[in-house]
Design a protein around this motif. Structure first.
Motif, PDB file in Angstrom:
ATOM      1  N   PHE A 284      38.190  13.024   9.697  1.00  0.00           N
ATOM      2  CA  PHE A 284      38.877  14.611  10.265  1.00  0.00           C
ATOM      3  C   PHE A 284      38.932  13.796  11.364  1.00  0.00           C
ATOM      4  CE2 PHE A 284      38.856  16.707  14.543  1.00  0.00           C
ATOM      5  CZ  PHE A 284      39.550  17.700  14.351  1.00  0.00           C
ATOM      6  N   SER A 285      40.361  13.451  12.378  1.00  0.00           N
ATOM      7  CA  SER A 285      40.731  13.306  13.419  1.00  0.00           C
ATOM      8  C   SER A 285      41.555  13.945  14.514  1.00  0.00           C
ATOM      9  CB  SER A 285      41.316  12.012  13.733  1.00  0.00           C
ATOM     10  OG  SER A 285      42.010  10.805  14.470  1.00  0.00           O
ATOM     11  N   SER A 286      41.387  14.229  15.709  1.00  0.00           N
ATOM     12  CA  SER A 286      42.504  15.432  16.331  1.00  0.00           C
ATOM     13  C   SER A 286      43.442  14.641  16.281  1.00  0.00           C
ATOM     14  CB  SER A 286      41.212  15.789  17.768  1.00  0.00           C
ATOM     15  OG  SER A 286      40.943  14.458  18.906  1.00  0.00           O
ATOM     16  N   ASN A 287      43.194  13.144  16.626  1.00  0.00           N
ATOM     17  CA  ASN A 287      44.909  12.418  17.010  1.00  0.00           C
ATOM     18  C   ASN A 287      44.670  11.853  15.595  1.00  0.00           C
ATOM     19  OD1 ASN A 287      45.064  14.163  19.296  1.00  0.00           O
ATOM     20  ND2 ASN A 287      44.258  11.688  20.936  1.00  0.00           N
ATOM     21  N   ASP A 288      46.079  10.784  16.158  1.00  0.00           N
ATOM     22  CA  ASP A 288      45.182   9.064  15.528  1.00  0.00           C
ATOM     23  C   ASP A 288      44.158   8.773  15.012  1.00  0.00           C
ATOM     24  OD1 ASP A 288      46.924   7.596  13.064  1.00  0.00           O
ATOM     25  OD2 ASP A 288      47.195   6.170  14.748  1.00  0.00           O
ATOM     26  N   PHE A 289      44.070   8.758  13.390  1.00  0.00           N
ATOM     27  CA  PHE A 289      42.670   8.669  13.924  1.00  0.00           C
ATOM     28  C   PHE A 289      41.814   6.793  14.007  1.00  0.00           C
ATOM     29  CE2 PHE A 289      38.686   6.432  11.046  1.00  0.00           C
ATOM     30  CZ  PHE A 289      38.035   7.264  10.944  1.00  0.00           C
ATOM     31  N   ASP A 290      43.674   5.824  13.140  1.00  0.00           N
ATOM     32  CA  ASP A 290      43.158   4.144  13.918  1.00  0.00           C
ATOM     33  C   ASP A 290      43.904   3.957  15.863  1.00  0.00           C
ATOM     34  OD1 ASP A 290      43.243   3.681  11.436  1.00  0.00           O
ATOM     35  OD2 ASP A 290      45.065   3.261  11.346  1.00  0.00           O
ATOM     36  N   THR A 291      44.253   4.947  16.115  1.00  0.00           N
ATOM     37  CA  THR A 291      44.414   5.042  17.119  1.00  0.00           C
ATOM     38  C   THR A 291      43.306   5.011  18.273  1.00  0.00           C
ATOM     39  OG1 THR A 291      46.667   5.730  17.230  1.00  0.00           O
ATOM     40  CG2 THR A 291      45.652   5.829  19.355  1.00  0.00           C
ATOM     41  N   THR A 292      43.039   6.244  17.507  1.00  0.00           N
ATOM     42  CA  THR A 292      41.472   6.624  18.720  1.00  0.00           C
ATOM     43  C   THR A 292      40.122   5.442  18.327  1.00  0.00           C
ATOM     44  OG1 THR A 292      42.051   8.846  17.802  1.00  0.00           O
ATOM     45  CG2 THR A 292      39.554   8.152  18.563  1.00  0.00           C
TER      46      THR A 292
END
Length: 197
Positions: free
Chosen positions: A57-65
Motif C-alpha cells: 500500500f502506498s499513499s503516493n507513488d511507492f518508488d517516490t516514497t
C-alpha cells in the motif's frame, strides 16, 4: 466484555495461521490507509506472505516514497550495504583467526608444549592458573565422590532394612510352620512354606 490477551507465538495449525494472516493483513492495510488520510502522512507498506505473495500500500507513488526514505538516510543503497558488509565480515574473520591462533597457543602452553617463547613471569602465571584449575577439579571431584558415597550409604541402609524385614518375615513363617508341623510328616515342609506366603 473484551477479548482476552493473545499469546504471541507461531500458530501451529496452517489453516488458522492463513486465516489470521489474511485478517490481520487487511486490518494493517486499512490502518495504513486511515493514517495517510487522517494525518496527511505519506505511507508506504510492504507485506510478504509466507507463500511468497507481496501485498503493498502506498499513499503516493511507492518508488517516490522509498527514494525519499533513502535520501533521509533510512535505507542505504544496496551497493553500499554490500561493500560495508563485506569489509566488516573480512575484519571479523581476521579478528577471529587471530583469536583462534592465540587461544591455540595458550592451550598448548597450558599443556606444557611450546614454552620456549614464554618468559619466566608468564610461566609463573601459567603455573598459578594450573594450580587454581587443579584445585577446582579436586573440589569438584571431592563433591562428586561425597555425593556418590552418600547415595551408596543410603542404598546400603535401604538394603539392610529390607533384609531385616525379610528375616523377620522368615522367622514368623518358620514359627507358623512349626505350629502346623506338629502332626505332619517332615517331607511337606516346602509346600507348607509356600502356603504361608
Amino acid at each position: 466484555m473484551g477479548r482476552g490477551k493473545v499469546q504471541l507465538k507461531r500458530i501451529e495449525n496452517s489453516m488458522n495461521r492463513q486465516v489470521t494472516f489474511s485478517k490481520r493483513r487487511n486490518g494493517l492495510l486499512k490502518k495504513a490507509f486511515e493514517l495517510s488520510v487522517l494525518c496527511d502522512a505519506e505511507v508506504a507498506l510492504v507485506i510478504l506472505s509466507p507463500s511468497g505473495k507481496t501485498y503493498q500500500f502506498s499513499s503516493n507513488d511507492f518508488d517516490t516514497t522509498i527514494s525519499k526514505y533513502r535520501s533521509m538516510g533510512g535505507l542505504p543503497d544496496l551497493n553500499e550495504i554490500d561493500a560495508r558488509s563485506v569489509e566488516s565480515l573480512r575484519n571479523e574473520v581476521e579478528n577471529l583467526k587471530k583469536f583462534a591462533v592465540s587461544t591455540e597457543a595458550r592451550l598448548k602452553q597450558m599443556c606444557g608444549e611450546e614454552l620456549a617463547s614464554v618468559g619466566a613471569r608468564e610461566v609463573k602465571q601459567l603455573e598459578r592458573h594450573m594450580r587454581t584449575g587443579l584445585q577446582r577439579i579436586r573440589v569438584q571431584k571431592r563433591r562428586l565422590l561425597t555425593d556418590h558415597i552418600r547415595m551408596l550409604k543410603k542404598k546400603h541402609k535401604d538394603l539392610q532394612d529390607e533384609n531385616a524385614f525379610l528375616q523377620q518375615r522368615m522367622k514368623e513363617a518358620c514359627k507358623a510352620l512349626e505350629k502346623r508341623q506338629v502332626n505332619k510328616p517332615p517331607g511337606i515342609f516346602l509346600q507348607d512354606l509356600n502356603e504361608v506366603y
